[in-house]
Motif scaffolding. Structure first.
Motif, PDB file in Angstrom:
ATOM      1  N   GLY A  92       0.778  -1.233   0.000  1.00  0.00           N
ATOM      2  CA  GLY A  92       0.000   0.000   0.000  1.00  0.00           C
ATOM      3  C   GLY A  92       0.806   1.278   0.000  1.00  0.00           C
ATOM      4  N   GLN A  93       2.089   1.200  -0.394  1.00  0.00           N
ATOM      5  CA  GLN A  93       2.943   2.387  -0.364  1.00  0.00           C
ATOM      6  C   GLN A  93       2.796   3.266  -1.598  1.00  0.00           C
ATOM      7  OE1 GLN A  93       4.725   3.473   2.189  1.00  0.00           O
ATOM      8  NE2 GLN A  93       4.013   1.736   3.410  1.00  0.00           N
ATOM      9  N   LEU A  94       2.017   2.816  -2.586  1.00  0.00           N
ATOM     10  CA  LEU A  94       1.804   3.610  -3.786  1.00  0.00           C
ATOM     11  C   LEU A  94       0.437   4.283  -3.794  1.00  0.00           C
ATOM     12  CD1 LEU A  94       3.387   1.356  -6.571  1.00  0.00           C
ATOM     13  CD2 LEU A  94       4.432   3.236  -5.294  1.00  0.00           C
ATOM     14  N   GLU A  95      -0.262   4.212  -2.707  1.00  0.00           N
ATOM     15  CA  GLU A  95      -1.565   4.861  -2.646  1.00  0.00           C
ATOM     16  C   GLU A  95      -1.397   6.381  -2.732  1.00  0.00           C
ATOM     17  OE1 GLU A  95      -3.599   3.624   0.818  1.00  0.00           O
ATOM     18  OE2 GLU A  95      -3.686   1.497   0.249  1.00  0.00           O
ATOM     19  N   TRP A  96      -2.317   7.010  -3.448  1.00  0.00           N
ATOM     20  CA  TRP A  96      -2.208   8.440  -3.683  1.00  0.00           C
ATOM     21  C   TRP A  96      -2.250   9.249  -2.391  1.00  0.00           C
ATOM     22  CZ3 TRP A  96      -0.335  11.950  -6.463  1.00  0.00           C
ATOM     23  CH2 TRP A  96      -0.822  13.267  -6.443  1.00  0.00           C
ATOM     24  N   SER A  97      -2.933   8.766  -1.398  1.00  0.00           N
ATOM     25  CA  SER A  97      -3.049   9.511  -0.141  1.00  0.00           C
ATOM     26  C   SER A  97      -1.692   9.690   0.538  1.00  0.00           C
ATOM     27  CB  SER A  97      -4.009   8.792   0.812  1.00  0.00           C
ATOM     28  OG  SER A  97      -3.533   7.481   1.099  1.00  0.00           O
ATOM     29  N   LEU A  98      -0.749   8.784   0.296  1.00  0.00           N
ATOM     30  CA  LEU A  98       0.581   8.898   0.891  1.00  0.00           C
ATOM     31  C   LEU A  98       1.478   9.877   0.135  1.00  0.00           C
ATOM     32  CD1 LEU A  98       1.315   5.126   1.688  1.00  0.00           C
ATOM     33  CD2 LEU A  98       0.360   6.878   3.197  1.00  0.00           C
ATOM     34  N   TRP A  99       1.227  10.033  -1.149  1.00  0.00           N
ATOM     35  CA  TRP A  99       2.058  10.898  -1.975  1.00  0.00           C
ATOM     36  C   TRP A  99       1.444  12.281  -2.180  1.00  0.00           C
ATOM     37  CZ3 TRP A  99       6.864   9.246  -3.479  1.00  0.00           C
ATOM     38  CH2 TRP A  99       7.117   7.874  -3.304  1.00  0.00           C
ATOM     39  N   LYS A 100       0.169  12.409  -1.905  1.00  0.00           N
ATOM     40  CA  LYS A 100      -0.525  13.680  -2.125  1.00  0.00           C
ATOM     41  C   LYS A 100       0.083  14.848  -1.353  1.00  0.00           C
ATOM     42  CE  LYS A 100      -5.093  15.840  -1.939  1.00  0.00           C
ATOM     43  NZ  LYS A 100      -6.519  15.658  -1.569  1.00  0.00           N
ATOM     44  N   PRO A 101       0.554  14.664  -0.091  1.00  0.00           N
ATOM     45  CA  PRO A 101       1.135  15.816   0.632  1.00  0.00           C
ATOM     46  C   PRO A 101       2.278  16.509  -0.096  1.00  0.00           C
ATOM     47  CG  PRO A 101       0.721  14.024   2.142  1.00  0.00           C
ATOM     48  CD  PRO A 101       0.464  13.472   0.768  1.00  0.00           C
ATOM     49  N   PHE A 102       3.019  15.760  -0.931  1.00  0.00           N
ATOM     50  CA  PHE A 102       4.155  16.368  -1.624  1.00  0.00           C
ATOM     51  C   PHE A 102       3.720  17.228  -2.805  1.00  0.00           C
ATOM     52  CE2 PHE A 102       5.708  12.372   0.269  1.00  0.00           C
ATOM     53  CZ  PHE A 102       6.595  12.915   1.172  1.00  0.00           C
ATOM     54  N   THR A 103       2.449  17.194  -3.140  1.00  0.00           N
ATOM     55  CA  THR A 103       1.917  18.074  -4.186  1.00  0.00           C
ATOM     56  C   THR A 103       1.268  19.313  -3.596  1.00  0.00           C
ATOM     57  OG1 THR A 103      -0.235  16.946  -4.229  1.00  0.00           O
ATOM     58  CG2 THR A 103       1.512  16.055  -5.635  1.00  0.00           C
ATOM     59  N   GLU A 104       1.300  19.434  -2.287  1.00  0.00           N
ATOM     60  CA  GLU A 104       0.682  20.571  -1.614  1.00  0.00           C
ATOM     61  C   GLU A 104       1.741  21.394  -0.895  1.00  0.00           C
ATOM     62  OE1 GLU A 104      -2.088  18.669   0.938  1.00  0.00           O
ATOM     63  OE2 GLU A 104      -3.521  18.203  -0.660  1.00  0.00           O
TER      64      GLU A 104
ATOM     65  N   TYR B 198       1.978  12.852   8.518  1.00  0.00           N
ATOM     66  CA  TYR B 198       1.214  12.356   7.367  1.00  0.00           C
ATOM     67  C   TYR B 198       1.207  10.839   7.266  1.00  0.00           C
ATOM     68  CZ  TYR B 198       1.157  17.165   5.641  1.00  0.00           C
ATOM     69  OH  TYR B 198       0.957  18.519   5.499  1.00  0.00           O
ATOM     70  N   ALA B 199       1.901  10.144   8.162  1.00  0.00           N
ATOM     71  CA  ALA B 199       1.940   8.678   8.164  1.00  0.00           C
ATOM     72  C   ALA B 199       2.358   8.119   6.805  1.00  0.00           C
ATOM     73  CB  ALA B 199       0.579   8.111   8.579  1.00  0.00           C
ATOM     74  N   ASN B 200       3.441   8.683   6.243  1.00  0.00           N
ATOM     75  CA  ASN B 200       3.944   8.243   4.942  1.00  0.00           C
ATOM     76  C   ASN B 200       5.470   8.105   4.998  1.00  0.00           C
ATOM     77  OD1 ASN B 200       4.515  10.947   5.178  1.00  0.00           O
ATOM     78  ND2 ASN B 200       3.882  11.487   3.100  1.00  0.00           N
ATOM     79  N   THR B 201       5.950   7.209   5.836  1.00  0.00           N
ATOM     80  CA  THR B 201       7.385   7.088   6.094  1.00  0.00           C
ATOM     81  C   THR B 201       8.172   6.768   4.830  1.00  0.00           C
ATOM     82  OG1 THR B 201       6.932   6.341   8.345  1.00  0.00           O
ATOM     83  CG2 THR B 201       9.128   5.898   7.450  1.00  0.00           C
ATOM     84  N   ILE B 202       7.777   5.721   4.118  1.00  0.00           N
ATOM     85  CA  ILE B 202       8.523   5.319   2.921  1.00  0.00           C
ATOM     86  C   ILE B 202       8.491   6.404   1.851  1.00  0.00           C
ATOM     87  CG2 ILE B 202       8.718   3.609   1.083  1.00  0.00           C
ATOM     88  CD1 ILE B 202       9.586   2.620   3.826  1.00  0.00           C
ATOM     89  N   PRO B 203       7.336   6.959   1.473  1.00  0.00           N
ATOM     90  CA  PRO B 203       7.347   8.041   0.476  1.00  0.00           C
ATOM     91  C   PRO B 203       8.186   9.245   0.905  1.00  0.00           C
ATOM     92  CG  PRO B 203       5.140   7.163   0.700  1.00  0.00           C
ATOM     93  CD  PRO B 203       5.962   6.544   1.792  1.00  0.00           C
ATOM     94  N   SER B 204       8.145   9.611   2.187  1.00  0.00           N
ATOM     95  CA  SER B 204       8.930  10.767   2.622  1.00  0.00           C
ATOM     96  C   SER B 204      10.426  10.480   2.559  1.00  0.00           C
ATOM     97  CB  SER B 204       8.528  11.178   4.036  1.00  0.00           C
ATOM     98  OG  SER B 204       8.763  10.126   4.960  1.00  0.00           O
ATOM     99  N   PHE B 205      10.826   9.239   2.893  1.00  0.00           N
ATOM    100  CA  PHE B 205      12.232   8.874   2.739  1.00  0.00           C
ATOM    101  C   PHE B 205      12.660   8.964   1.282  1.00  0.00           C
ATOM    102  CE2 PHE B 205      12.478   6.559   6.944  1.00  0.00           C
ATOM    103  CZ  PHE B 205      13.550   7.280   7.416  1.00  0.00           C
ATOM    104  N   ILE B 206      11.812   8.508   0.378  1.00  0.00           N
ATOM    105  CA  ILE B 206      12.145   8.546  -1.053  1.00  0.00           C
ATOM    106  C   ILE B 206      12.293   9.977  -1.535  1.00  0.00           C
ATOM    107  CG2 ILE B 206      11.264   8.014  -3.360  1.00  0.00           C
ATOM    108  CD1 ILE B 206      10.001   5.496  -2.189  1.00  0.00           C
ATOM    109  N   VAL B 207      11.389  10.852  -1.137  1.00  0.00           N
ATOM    110  CA  VAL B 207      11.462  12.248  -1.567  1.00  0.00           C
ATOM    111  C   VAL B 207      12.723  12.921  -1.029  1.00  0.00           C
ATOM    112  CG1 VAL B 207      10.350  14.502  -1.356  1.00  0.00           C
ATOM    113  CG2 VAL B 207       8.976  12.489  -1.868  1.00  0.00           C
ATOM    114  N   VAL B 208      13.038  12.696   0.243  1.00  0.00           N
ATOM    115  CA  VAL B 208      14.240  13.296   0.827  1.00  0.00           C
ATOM    116  C   VAL B 208      15.495  12.750   0.145  1.00  0.00           C
ATOM    117  CG1 VAL B 208      15.641  13.402   2.921  1.00  0.00           C
ATOM    118  CG2 VAL B 208      13.194  13.848   3.040  1.00  0.00           C
ATOM    119  N   ALA B 209      15.510  11.448  -0.142  1.00  0.00           N
ATOM    120  CA  ALA B 209      16.659  10.873  -0.849  1.00  0.00           C
ATOM    121  C   ALA B 209      16.826  11.521  -2.222  1.00  0.00           C
ATOM    122  CB  ALA B 209      16.486   9.364  -0.993  1.00  0.00           C
ATOM    123  N   LEU B 210      15.726  11.758  -2.937  1.00  0.00           N
ATOM    124  CA  LEU B 210      15.799  12.410  -4.239  1.00  0.00           C
ATOM    125  C   LEU B 210      16.331  13.835  -4.119  1.00  0.00           C
ATOM    126  CD1 LEU B 210      12.473  11.172  -5.898  1.00  0.00           C
ATOM    127  CD2 LEU B 210      14.814  10.452  -6.431  1.00  0.00           C
TER     128      LEU B 210
END
Length: 301
Positions: free
Chosen positions: A43-55, A234-246
């Motif tokens: 469930g790490q690709l759900e839009w709700s986890l990635w949506k905060p980075f578009t705001e 935001y309870a999105n640990t994996i997506p936030s790690f990916i964004v910071v790594a990028l």
């Protein structure tokens, strides 16, 4: 057709290279597919986890302030460590033992200690013996640790870059009456900058990444610690790690790209200007470039 470093590949070698490239690309695509499939299963690709980075709030409240602190600490450490490392690197080449031996001891001492220990020690030192505010104390500790460690490493880079030059450069400088200080500043250092640049840039990349150590143990509000706060909200640990790594990857790519451009510019600046004077009888005579090199026809300057 051959190169200085290797023989040009023949037809069979070219076919093997094509096969190896195809196999590598297939393995890479398979690995990316497996990672995405695993993330989707959890469930790490759900839009709700990635949506905060578009705001805007995720960036203005967490990521951009953390990025600003990371860049501030890295910039301060670079500005202080580069000249300090150059001074110690040159001091290690001094003819005077009272300069060379203490400089070598300082460099070897701080180069042997992990940068995290230096940060923790600096933080305790500032806490016990200074009145620096607790709000900025982590920044002081991080910059101090980075400067002490990286200045000692850069000192070795500078020393190695100077020693890599041919001995004829310093001998020619002595022959025309230059003192050792003049030889170092006017002849050796300018020529060694290009040779040192790749190692200098790699160490600057290390400085940027090592700022994360302050966030891990000193509560320094840099980019990685901002990721922890963001993921908690935001309870999105994996997506936030990916964004910071990028973000870190982009920072380092910008730094290395700038270094490549600067290195190419320095190399082009060392090429002959092509200046020509007219000698007796109208004959053209090549002019030596500034420095201790040779004229374009191979004669000694």
């Amino acid at each position: 057709m051959t190169s200085v470093l290797y023989d040009a590949p023949g037809p069979r070698a070219k076919r093997r290279n094509i096969v190896y490239t195809a196999v590598f690309l297939a393995a890479l695509a398979l690995g990316i597919w497996w990672v995405l499939r695993t993330m989707a299963d959890h469930g790490q690709l759900e839009w709700s986890l990635w949506k905060p980075f578009t705001e805007a709030p995720a960036w203005t409240t967490y990521l951009l302030p953390g990025l600003g602190n990371t860049l501030k600490a890295a910039a301060l450490a670079m500005i202080i460590a580069l000249p300090l490392g150059a001074v110690f690197g040159i001091a290690r080449l001094s003819d005077h033992r009272w300069v060379r031996i203490p400089s070598g001891a300082v460099v070897e001492f701080f180069r042997a200690i992990p940068v995290l220990i230096l940060m923790l020690f600096a933080n305790e030192l500032y806490s016990s013996y200074t009145d620096i505010s607790s709000d900025v104390r982590p920044l002081y500790a991080v910059v101090t640790g980075l400067v002490l460690y990286n200045a000692s490493v850069l000192a070795e880079v500078v020393r190695a870059g100077i020693l890599s030059l041919p001995k004829g450069q310093s001998e020619a400088a002595k022959a025309i009456g230059l003192r050792k200080g003049q030889t170092m500043t006017n002849v050796l250092l300018p020529q060694s900058v290009t040779a040192m640049l790749p190692a200098l840039v790699s160490q600057l990349v290390v400085i940027v990444k090592d700022t994360a150590l302050g966030g891990a143990l000193l509560a320094f509000a840099e980019l990685l610690s901002a990721q922890g706060t963001l993921s908690a909200n935001y309870a999105n640990t994996i997506p936030s790690f990916i964004v910071v790594a990028l973000i870190f990857i982009v920072l380092n790519l910008i730094l290395t790209t700038f270094a490549s451009w600067l290195e190419g510019r320095l190399r082009r600046g060392k090429r002959s200007t092509g200046a020509v004077l007219t000698g007796p009888g109208g004959a053209e005579e090549p002019v030596a470039e500034p420095g201790l090199g040779k004229t374009d026809d191979g004669r000694g300057a």
